[in-house]
Design a protein around this motif. Structure first.
Motif, PDB file in Angstrom:
ATOM      1  N   TRP A 192       0.843  -1.582  -0.203  1.00 52.23           N
ATOM      2  CA  TRP A 192       0.091   0.454   0.422  1.00 52.23           C
ATOM      3  C   TRP A 192       1.220   1.461   0.022  1.00 52.23           C
ATOM      4  N   LEU A 193       0.657   2.408  -0.539  1.00 52.35           N
ATOM      5  CA  LEU A 193       1.644   3.955  -1.048  1.00 52.35           C
ATOM      6  C   LEU A 193       0.136   4.752  -1.063  1.00 52.35           C
ATOM      7  N   MET A 194       0.009   5.573  -0.160  1.00 49.21           N
ATOM      8  CA  MET A 194      -0.072   7.036  -0.044  1.00 49.21           C
ATOM      9  C   MET A 194       0.475   8.126  -0.752  1.00 49.21           C
ATOM     10  N   ASP A 195       0.169   8.649  -0.939  1.00 48.62           N
ATOM     11  CA  ASP A 195       0.707   9.991  -1.399  1.00 48.62           C
ATOM     12  C   ASP A 195      -0.295  11.265  -1.549  1.00 48.62           C
ATOM     13  N   LEU A 196      -0.229  11.727  -0.375  1.00 49.11           N
ATOM     14  CA  LEU A 196      -1.512  12.781  -0.635  1.00 49.11           C
ATOM     15  C   LEU A 196      -0.403  14.249  -0.765  1.00 49.11           C
ATOM     16  N   PRO A 197      -1.908  14.767  -1.496  1.00 46.16           N
ATOM     17  CA  PRO A 197      -2.782  14.860  -2.271  1.00 46.16           C
ATOM     18  C   PRO A 197      -2.845  14.182  -3.974  1.00 46.16           C
ATOM     19  N   VAL A 198      -1.716  13.378  -4.485  1.00 42.94           N
ATOM     20  CA  VAL A 198      -1.743  12.739  -5.338  1.00 42.94           C
ATOM     21  C   VAL A 198      -1.647  11.215  -6.202  1.00 42.94           C
ATOM     22  N   MET A 199      -1.351  10.435  -5.149  1.00 45.14           N
ATOM     23  CA  MET A 199      -1.780   9.139  -5.572  1.00 45.14           C
ATOM     24  C   MET A 199      -2.179   8.484  -4.338  1.00 45.14           C
ATOM     25  N   LEU A 200      -3.302   7.646  -4.554  1.00 45.70           N
ATOM     26  CA  LEU A 200      -3.254   6.494  -4.042  1.00 45.70           C
ATOM     27  C   LEU A 200      -3.288   4.602  -4.537  1.00 45.70           C
ATOM     28  N   ARG A 201      -1.610   3.760  -4.241  1.00 49.58           N
ATOM     29  CA  ARG A 201      -2.062   2.791  -4.664  1.00 49.58           C
ATOM     30  C   ARG A 201      -1.796   1.262  -3.630  1.00 49.58           C
ATOM     31  N   TRP A 202      -2.660   0.656  -4.413  1.00 47.94           N
ATOM     32  CA  TRP A 202      -2.157  -1.369  -3.397  1.00 47.94           C
ATOM     33  C   TRP A 202      -1.714  -2.072  -5.150  1.00 47.94           C
ATOM     34  N   GLN A 203      -1.169  -2.997  -4.968  1.00 42.43           N
ATOM     35  CA  GLN A 203      -0.404  -3.846  -6.052  1.00 42.43           C
ATOM     36  C   GLN A 203      -0.382  -4.864  -4.558  1.00 42.43           C
ATOM     37  N   SER A 204      -0.900  -6.166  -5.973  1.00 40.03           N
ATOM     38  CA  SER A 204      -1.192  -7.576  -5.045  1.00 40.03           C
ATOM     39  C   SER A 204      -0.168  -8.248  -4.542  1.00 40.03           C
ATOM     40  N   PRO A 205      -0.420  -9.166  -4.053  1.00 39.27           N
ATOM     41  CA  PRO A 205       0.920  -9.843  -3.894  1.00 39.27           C
ATOM     42  C   PRO A 205       1.697 -10.269  -4.902  1.00 39.27           C
ATOM     43  N   GLY A 206       3.258 -10.672  -5.198  1.00 43.32           N
ATOM     44  CA  GLY A 206       3.652 -10.787  -6.205  1.00 43.32           C
ATOM     45  C   GLY A 206       3.307  -9.871  -7.864  1.00 43.32           C
ATOM     46  N   ASP A 207       3.052  -8.495  -7.509  1.00 42.92           N
ATOM     47  CA  ASP A 207       2.688  -7.519  -8.410  1.00 42.92           C
ATOM     48  C   ASP A 207       1.658  -7.863  -9.528  1.00 42.92           C
ATOM     49  N   ARG A 208       0.923  -8.462  -9.120  1.00 44.19           N
ATOM     50  CA  ARG A 208       0.259  -9.142 -10.669  1.00 44.19           C
ATOM     51  C   ARG A 208      -1.320  -8.232 -10.935  1.00 44.19           C
ATOM     52  N   TRP A 209      -1.843  -8.021  -9.563  1.00 43.75           N
ATOM     53  CA  TRP A 209      -2.625  -6.649 -10.289  1.00 43.75           C
ATOM     54  C   TRP A 209      -2.418  -5.629  -9.099  1.00 43.75           C
ATOM     55  N   GLU A 210      -2.401  -4.373 -10.152  1.00 36.65           N
ATOM     56  CA  GLU A 210      -2.275  -3.165  -9.670  1.00 36.65           C
ATOM     57  C   GLU A 210      -3.166  -2.232  -9.749  1.00 36.65           C
ATOM     58  N   LEU A 211      -3.949  -1.166  -8.318  1.00 39.55           N
ATOM     59  CA  LEU A 211      -4.894  -0.611  -8.582  1.00 39.55           C
ATOM     60  C   LEU A 211      -4.534   0.925  -7.870  1.00 39.55           C
ATOM     61  N   ARG A 212      -4.358   1.946  -8.857  1.00 42.62           N
ATOM     62  CA  ARG A 212      -4.032   3.331  -8.750  1.00 42.62           C
ATOM     63  C   ARG A 212      -5.191   4.168  -9.412  1.00 42.62           C
ATOM     64  N   LEU A 213      -5.399   5.238  -8.097  1.00 41.42           N
ATOM     65  CA  LEU A 213      -5.525   6.932  -8.501  1.00 41.42           C
ATOM     66  C   LEU A 213      -4.614   7.896  -8.131  1.00 41.42           C
ATOM     67  N   GLU A 214      -4.699   8.609  -9.040  1.00 40.21           N
ATOM     68  CA  GLU A 214      -3.635   9.741  -9.266  1.00 40.21           C
ATOM     69  C   GLU A 214      -4.278  10.936 -10.162  1.00 40.21           C
ATOM     70  N   ARG A 215      -3.344  11.719  -9.562  1.00 38.94           N
ATOM     71  CA  ARG A 215      -3.511  12.909 -10.142  1.00 38.94           C
ATOM     72  C   ARG A 215      -2.698  13.042 -10.815  1.00 38.94           C
ATOM     73  N   VAL A 216      -3.068  13.078 -12.420  1.00 41.99           N
ATOM     74  CA  VAL A 216      -2.183  13.625 -13.655  1.00 41.99           C
ATOM     75  C   VAL A 216      -1.801  14.736 -14.039  1.00 41.99           C
ATOM     76  N   GLY A 217      -1.207  15.629 -14.676  1.00 38.38           N
ATOM     77  CA  GLY A 217      -1.167  16.562 -15.157  1.00 38.38           C
ATOM     78  C   GLY A 217       0.048  17.486 -15.813  1.00 38.38           C
TER      79      GLY A 217
END
Length: 294
Positions: A192-217
């Protein structure tokens, strides 16, 4: 008569702003590159293609058409225990065919940099060039072509997952400095990685799945077709994307990563030769991506 941007006073102001933003980036990137390196490291190369659903034109104009958007990218990176360093290039056509935009919509960006950890301190820095294709083709540059982002953190204590800092970039439009809070944790359920106010990220064990919410600009320097009007285009959005790695890759065969997501509150700011500066909300769009990693 059009108001051209090559007036001496305007150009001096633009140069001063660019220098005030770029100089700290160069200094911090140089310091980061001088930090101690670990001897064991791994390298990788990637190719990326991302396609958005076309955006509806935000205004009710009979002659207006949808705004297509895509991204093609490639890069190389080297990762070690102390941090990573990489070079990235992407080409992003954003075809606005309504009005008289002072750009051709072909956005190129080349950046280098990475992130480094040293004791309680962490530095993230990237610098490079970003502009429209006619600027590179005709080698007619102005100061907005220099671009970058930087963030600095300090852990609240030895071994603490929480760090506080500050970051500067174009994620929210014009370059600005914002306070940042970074929290990182790994357990049996993933990383789990939280970098406020620009990103939230979760990676599954083994890095097979990744869910990312981020501010891009970011910002791209622009020129009109006659190469007389110097300006800039700012593109920013909230992006959510879920990716799945199909395989791990072996020998010359790449790992294949598929992604599906959405862009929310996508906005673009640019100069129109007739209407002046426009700041438009393009809206929301579904996106898909494929990435090949070697």
């Amino acid at each position: 008569m059009r108001n051209h941007s090559r007036l001496p006073f305007w150009h001096a102001q633009t140069s001063a702003r660019a220098e005030s933003c770029t100089f700290p980036l160069v200094v911090l990137l140089t310091v980061a590159l001088a930090l101690p390196r670990d001897v064991q490291a791994s390298s990788n190369f990637y190719l990326l293609y991302r396609q958005w659903q076309a955006y509806d034109w935000p205004e009710d104009v009979s002659s207006a058409s949808d705004v297509p958007r895509a991204q093609r990218g490639l890069g190389w990176g080297r990762r070690g225990a102390a941090g990573d360093f990489g070079i990235d290039y992407d080409y992003q056509p954003l075809r606005i065919r309504t009005g008289e935009p002072a750009h051709n919509g072909h956005l190129h960006r080349l950046t280098f940099g990475g992130q480094w950890q040293y004791r309680l301190y962490r530095v993230e820095a990237r610098a490079g060039l970003a502009g429209t294709s006619n600027m590179f083709k005709d080698q007619t540059f102005h100061s907005d072509v220099l671009n970058g982002r930087v963030a600095m953190f300090r852990a609240v204590g030895e071994g603490s997952p929480l760090s506080l800092g500050v970051g500067g970039d174009h994620r929210f439009g014009s370059f600005r400095w914002l306070p940042r809070m970074r929290w990182e944790h790994a357990n049996a359920n993933g990383h789990w990685l939280m970098d406020l106010p620009v990103m939230l990220r979760w990676q599954s064990p083994g890095d097979r799945w990744e869910l990312r919410l981020e501010r891009v600009g970011d910002r791209w320097a622009t020129l009109d077709e006659a190469r007389e009007v110097e300006s800039a285009l700012y593109l920013r959005e909230w992006r959510a994307e879920l990716t799945y790695r199909i395989n791990s890759g072996k020998a010359l065969w790449p790992a294949v990563v598929l992604g599906l997501g959405a862009s929310v509150d996508t906005r673009v700011r640019y100069r129109d030769l007739d209407a002046g500066t426009l700041d438009l909300r393009l809206g929301d769009a579904v996106l898909g991506s494929i990435r090949l990693n070697w």
